[in-house]
Design a protein around this motif. Structure first.
Motif, PDB file in Angstrom:
ATOM      1  N   VAL A 106      41.424  79.668  50.644  1.00  0.00           N
ATOM      2  CA  VAL A 106      41.633  80.829  51.668  1.00  0.00           C
ATOM      3  C   VAL A 106      41.379  80.470  52.981  1.00  0.00           C
ATOM      4  CG1 VAL A 106      41.095  83.263  51.938  1.00  0.00           C
ATOM      5  CG2 VAL A 106      40.862  82.418  49.726  1.00  0.00           C
ATOM      6  N   VAL A 111      43.975  86.345  55.937  1.00  0.00           N
ATOM      7  CA  VAL A 111      44.518  87.330  54.905  1.00  0.00           C
ATOM      8  C   VAL A 111      43.564  88.760  54.660  1.00  0.00           C
ATOM      9  CG1 VAL A 111      43.120  85.993  53.021  1.00  0.00           C
ATOM     10  CG2 VAL A 111      45.164  87.562  52.207  1.00  0.00           C
ATOM     11  N   ARG A 133      46.703  79.051  44.508  1.00  0.00           N
ATOM     12  CA  ARG A 133      47.137  80.224  45.577  1.00  0.00           C
ATOM     13  C   ARG A 133      46.492  80.166  46.758  1.00  0.00           C
ATOM     14  NH1 ARG A 133      49.239  82.716  41.315  1.00  0.00           N
ATOM     15  NH2 ARG A 133      48.091  83.700  39.455  1.00  0.00           N
ATOM     16  N   GLU A 134      47.523  79.803  47.636  1.00  0.00           N
ATOM     17  CA  GLU A 134      46.947  79.621  49.263  1.00  0.00           C
ATOM     18  C   GLU A 134      47.191  80.871  50.026  1.00  0.00           C
ATOM     19  OE1 GLU A 134      47.850  75.769  51.085  1.00  0.00           O
ATOM     20  OE2 GLU A 134      49.148  75.503  49.572  1.00  0.00           O
ATOM     21  N   TYR A 135      46.215  80.891  51.069  1.00  0.00           N
ATOM     22  CA  TYR A 135      46.257  82.263  51.762  1.00  0.00           C
ATOM     23  C   TYR A 135      46.062  81.656  53.080  1.00  0.00           C
ATOM     24  CZ  TYR A 135      46.210  85.031  47.419  1.00  0.00           C
ATOM     25  OH  TYR A 135      46.509  85.261  46.418  1.00  0.00           O
ATOM     26  N   SER A 136      46.526  82.333  54.301  1.00  0.00           N
ATOM     27  CA  SER A 136      46.086  82.016  55.703  1.00  0.00           C
ATOM     28  C   SER A 136      44.757  82.677  55.697  1.00  0.00           C
ATOM     29  CB  SER A 136      47.196  82.828  56.540  1.00  0.00           C
ATOM     30  OG  SER A 136      46.851  84.126  56.616  1.00  0.00           O
ATOM     31  N   TYR A 178      41.763  79.536  44.208  1.00  0.00           N
ATOM     32  CA  TYR A 178      42.172  80.278  45.681  1.00  0.00           C
ATOM     33  C   TYR A 178      41.709  79.472  46.765  1.00  0.00           C
ATOM     34  CZ  TYR A 178      43.532  84.427  43.048  1.00  0.00           C
ATOM     35  OH  TYR A 178      43.840  85.641  42.375  1.00  0.00           O
ATOM     36  N   ASN A 232      44.825  90.149  44.133  1.00  0.00           N
ATOM     37  CA  ASN A 232      45.538  89.149  43.108  1.00  0.00           C
ATOM     38  C   ASN A 232      44.366  88.564  42.262  1.00  0.00           C
ATOM     39  OD1 ASN A 232      47.969  89.100  44.321  1.00  0.00           O
ATOM     40  ND2 ASN A 232      47.284  87.930  46.052  1.00  0.00           N
ATOM     41  N   GLU A 245      44.232  92.145  49.904  1.00  0.00           N
ATOM     42  CA  GLU A 245      45.235  91.342  49.144  1.00  0.00           C
ATOM     43  C   GLU A 245      44.452  90.373  48.346  1.00  0.00           C
ATOM     44  OE1 GLU A 245      48.062  89.444  51.832  1.00  0.00           O
ATOM     45  OE2 GLU A 245      48.827  88.242  50.213  1.00  0.00           O
ATOM     46  N   LEU A 246      43.665  89.664  48.601  1.00  0.00           N
ATOM     47  CA  LEU A 246      42.775  88.807  47.989  1.00  0.00           C
ATOM     48  C   LEU A 246      42.311  89.403  46.790  1.00  0.00           C
ATOM     49  CD1 LEU A 246      42.263  85.894  48.573  1.00  0.00           C
ATOM     50  CD2 LEU A 246      40.077  86.657  49.516  1.00  0.00           C
TER      51      LEU A 246
END
Ligand code: NAP
Length: 307
Positions: free
Chosen positions: A41, A74, A68-71, A39, A82, A78-79
């Motif tokens: 993040v 986030v 798994r990339e997130y801005s 992850y 997943n 949501e995090l």
């Protein structure tokens, strides 16, 4: 190009990471490729580099790595949603969360969702507890790598005076716990020093082994170590276009018996050690006997060591 710090032994990480990787490649053929989810993040450049280096390493040894990339904005919901899916997916064997996380997300919250048996970073309270109880299951990769590096180079840990500089939960503290374990590869007398220690040099000067996990460029000088000491430098500090360690390697050369360089020291061993945890995770999840051909891996993680 290698820099030589004569007459000191330079304890490079590459032979150690290659040793671990060779064993893991064999295991990929034997038990199948394990899958790691990373992850990422935030937009932090160095975290992204570290995360991608894991994909490359996975390709090299035969493990699958999903990023798994997130801005950075986030939502925690949501995090966690997943993470919960990966937590229960039997095809996922290990989960790691790159740090630093954006402000407002406390690592302890998402980590609560990672099941202890997929905790390749050794930070789950259960794994932390097992280490404290003297029965390690997953040891945090940086301390594990430091131990494996010392075992590879035949460093005598038993009976040694070890000073660990830095007490963070992911590096210094588990390392101090690890090296004081009552096992063949442990039995050191460990002192843990930190930013509130009155006179760090007074402690490091009497140590056979000094391990730095601080994050302060070249803070450990020659006059802070005893003749013949072994120095394991875990610090990674940006300097110019490169990195330097916590140990002033030029200043300690001629005084210490040996030291890890930065770069080229402990860093690559940490990454391989995280993958070692991933393979162990797969073996545990599939009820396989945890065993390694390599003597030092077997001594720490196999039948002969902690499980
Ligand atoms: P951290 O959480 O910031 O902890 C640093 C520790 O150093 C703290 O315990 C702090 O004391 C102590 N400290 C700070 N200044 C000090 C000083 N002047 N004298 C003595 N102790 C001092 O950092 P970390 O996550 O443990 O990482 C430490 C270093 O290791 C960083 O450079 C990091 O990049 C590197 N690292 C390397 C690897 C690797 O693979 N080699 C892996 C992870 C991290 P207090 O507790 O009193 O604040």
């Amino acid at each position: 190009m290698y820099v030589i710090y004569a007459p000191m032994e330079v304890l490079r990480g590459k032979p150690v990471s290659q040793r671990i990787d060779s064993e893991l490649k064999l295991l990929s053929e034997k038990i199948g490729a394990p899958t790691l989810v990373v992850y990422l993040v935030n937009g932090d450049r160095s975290s992204a580099i570290y995360a991608r280096s894991k994909i490359k390493k996975g390709e090299k040894i035969g493990a699958k790595v999903i990023l798994r990339e997130y801005s950075k904005d986030v939502s925690i919901d949501e995090l966690e949603m997943n993470l919960s899916k990966d937590a229960t997916d039997p095809a996922i064997h290990g989960i790691m969360i790159e740090r630093p996380l954006p402000d407002g997300i406390d690592i302890h919250e998402p980590m609560k969702i990672v099941p202890s048996v997929k905790d390749v970073e050794g930070l789950h309270p259960e794994n932390y507890g097992l280490l404290g109880m003297g029965d390690p299951r997953f040891i945090a990769p940086t301390p594990l790598g430091a131990l494996l590096l010392m075992l590879h180079y035949g460093v005598e840990i038993k009976g040694s005076e070890v000073v660990v500089v830095g007490r963070s939960p992911n590096v210094g503290r588990p390392l101090a716990t690890l090296l004081s374990q009552k096992v063949a590869w442990g039995n050191a007398t460990v002192t843990l020093v930190h930013s509130r220690t009155k006179d760090i040099g007074a402690h490091t000067k009497r140590a056979d082994i000094v391990i730095t996990a601080v994050g302060r460029s070249k803070m450990l000088k020659g006059d802070m170590v005893k003749e013949g000491a072994i120095l394991i430098d875990l610090g990674i500090n940006p300097e110019g276009n490169g990195i330097v360690g916590d140990v002033d390697i030029e200043d300690v050369a001629g005084k210490a018996w040996g030291a890890t360089p930065t770069p080229g020291g402990t860093g690559p061993v940490t990454v391989s050690s995280m993958f070692l945890n991933l393979y162990k995770a797969r073996m545990l999840q599939e009820g396989l006997k945890v065993e390694f051909n390599d003597e030092i891996l077997g001594s720490v993680y196999g039948e002969r060591g902690g499980n």
